[in-house]
Design a protein around this motif. Structure first.
Motif, PDB file in Angstrom:
ATOM      1  N   ALA A 146      -1.157  -6.327 -12.289  1.00  0.00           N
ATOM      2  CA  ALA A 146      -0.670  -6.507 -10.750  1.00  0.00           C
ATOM      3  C   ALA A 146       0.319  -5.515 -10.325  1.00  0.00           C
ATOM      4  O   ALA A 146       1.281  -4.792 -11.160  1.00  0.00           O
ATOM      5  CB  ALA A 146       0.013  -7.845 -10.992  1.00  0.00           C
ATOM      6  N   PHE A 147       0.449  -5.087  -9.114  1.00  0.00           N
ATOM      7  CA  PHE A 147       1.219  -4.036  -8.556  1.00  0.00           C
ATOM      8  C   PHE A 147       2.550  -4.416  -8.801  1.00  0.00           C
ATOM      9  O   PHE A 147       3.198  -5.567  -8.581  1.00  0.00           O
ATOM     10  CB  PHE A 147       0.900  -3.819  -7.201  1.00  0.00           C
ATOM     11  N   ASN A 148       3.467  -3.559  -9.340  1.00  0.00           N
ATOM     12  CA  ASN A 148       4.977  -3.759  -9.426  1.00  0.00           C
ATOM     13  C   ASN A 148       5.600  -2.686  -9.150  1.00  0.00           C
ATOM     14  O   ASN A 148       5.832  -1.378  -9.649  1.00  0.00           O
ATOM     15  CB  ASN A 148       5.332  -3.891 -11.062  1.00  0.00           C
ATOM     16  N   ALA A 154       2.774   3.109  -4.902  1.00  0.00           N
ATOM     17  CA  ALA A 154       1.560   2.951  -4.318  1.00  0.00           C
ATOM     18  C   ALA A 154       1.263   4.188  -3.133  1.00  0.00           C
ATOM     19  O   ALA A 154       2.070   4.634  -2.390  1.00  0.00           O
ATOM     20  CB  ALA A 154       1.386   1.697  -3.317  1.00  0.00           C
ATOM     21  N   MET A 157      -3.975   1.707  -0.073  1.00  0.00           N
ATOM     22  CA  MET A 157      -4.647   0.330  -0.424  1.00  0.00           C
ATOM     23  C   MET A 157      -6.031   0.527  -0.040  1.00  0.00           C
ATOM     24  O   MET A 157      -6.333   0.913   1.052  1.00  0.00           O
ATOM     25  CB  MET A 157      -3.798  -0.779   0.224  1.00  0.00           C
ATOM     26  N   ALA A 165      -6.672  -8.680  -4.872  1.00  0.00           N
ATOM     27  CA  ALA A 165      -5.696  -8.175  -4.160  1.00  0.00           C
ATOM     28  C   ALA A 165      -4.334  -7.839  -4.778  1.00  0.00           C
ATOM     29  O   ALA A 165      -3.959  -8.746  -5.698  1.00  0.00           O
ATOM     30  CB  ALA A 165      -5.250  -9.144  -2.769  1.00  0.00           C
ATOM     31  N   ASN A 166      -3.541  -6.809  -4.308  1.00  0.00           N
ATOM     32  CA  ASN A 166      -2.390  -6.516  -4.946  1.00  0.00           C
ATOM     33  C   ASN A 166      -2.566  -6.183  -6.498  1.00  0.00           C
ATOM     34  O   ASN A 166      -1.627  -6.365  -7.201  1.00  0.00           O
ATOM     35  CB  ASN A 166      -1.475  -7.816  -4.567  1.00  0.00           C
ATOM     36  N   THR A 167      -3.802  -5.656  -6.980  1.00  0.00           N
ATOM     37  CA  THR A 167      -4.088  -5.223  -8.384  1.00  0.00           C
ATOM     38  C   THR A 167      -4.151  -3.720  -8.329  1.00  0.00           C
ATOM     39  O   THR A 167      -4.736  -2.990  -7.451  1.00  0.00           O
ATOM     40  CB  THR A 167      -5.039  -5.973  -8.983  1.00  0.00           C
ATOM     41  N   VAL A 190      -3.701   0.533  -4.697  1.00  0.00           N
ATOM     42  CA  VAL A 190      -3.744  -0.945  -4.991  1.00  0.00           C
ATOM     43  C   VAL A 190      -5.012  -1.417  -4.106  1.00  0.00           C
ATOM     44  O   VAL A 190      -5.446  -1.098  -3.064  1.00  0.00           O
ATOM     45  CB  VAL A 190      -2.357  -1.449  -4.289  1.00  0.00           C
ATOM     46  N   GLN A 192      -6.996  -4.076  -1.806  1.00  0.00           N
ATOM     47  CA  GLN A 192      -6.367  -5.247  -0.932  1.00  0.00           C
ATOM     48  C   GLN A 192      -7.501  -6.373  -1.035  1.00  0.00           C
ATOM     49  O   GLN A 192      -7.510  -7.323  -0.539  1.00  0.00           O
ATOM     50  CB  GLN A 192      -6.866  -4.525   0.496  1.00  0.00           C
TER      51      GLN A 192
END
Length: 206
Positions: A146-148, A154, A157, A165-167, A190, A192
């Motif tokens: 997961a995006f942190n 980033a 996307m 999504a958001n990975t 990242v 979408q």
């Protein structure tokens, strides 16, 4: 001697006795008064001494607390200095690690002409990472995570049917940390999400 003479003499004696008693009483009262004054004076001196002791006790407690705080801050500063003394040096090593990563990406371990180069660079990279890990330097490779925003930067996307999504779907450049302090964020692409996820989100909102 007549009765009148006797009575007069008795009166004189009585007056003398009363005068002596009166003098003794006055002297006793004076002594008691002086004793009371002295007691009050001693009580005041005792109160002043106790107040000074309390004041000095409070000063000693505050001084001890301040010394303890200084000692604690100094210990923390020393710990931080020891922990992050290599920060500048570690930052200088990151381009070397990046170049090794690019060398691996530019060679094919299945190709006989580049296989030896790939294996040599890979072995060097592993040894290098093992060496710097002993000093707290660790890579951040968030592929599929997961995006942190605290550890990842980033670049953009893109839609993806493979990643939610958001990975993080692609790591452009690995990040690194030193003893849990971020040296450099990982540069990532990242996801979408795919069409099915988009339609699902629309249905949920509807």
């Amino acid at each position: 001697m007549s009765n009148e003479s006797i009575k007069a003499e008795q009166d004189l004696i009585q007056e003398g006795v009363e005068s002596e008693v009166s003098t003794e009483e006055a002297s006793l009262i004076d002594e008691l008064t002086q004793a009371n004054f002295r007691i009050e004076e001693l009580e005041q001196l005792l109160a002043d001494a106790l107040a000074k002791v309390e004041e000095q006790k409070d000063s000693v407690i505050r001084a001890a607390a301040e010394v303890d705080n200084i000692r604690r801050r100094a210990a923390m500063d020393v710990e931080k200095a020891n922990k992050f003394a290599l920060e500048k040096f570690a930052n200088e090593l990151l381009p070397v690690l990046d170049n090794m990563e690019r060398a691996l990406q530019g060679t094919n371990p299945q190709d006989e002409t580049t296989k030896a180069i790939y294996e040599g660079v890979e072995l060097t990279q592993k040894s290098f990472l093992t060496a710097v890990a002993k000093f707290g330097v660790k890579p951040i490779d968030p592929q599929g995570q997961a995006f942190n925003p605290d550890q990842h930067q980033a670049i953009g996307m893109q839609p993806s049917a493979e990643y939610p999504a958001n990975t993080v779907m692609l790591v452009m450049q690995k990040g690194y940390e030193l003893n849990s302090r971020l040296l450099r964020p990982a540069m990532v692409m990242v996801s979408q999400g795919g069409p099915s996820q988009e339609s699902a989100s629309i249905n949920i909102e509807a």
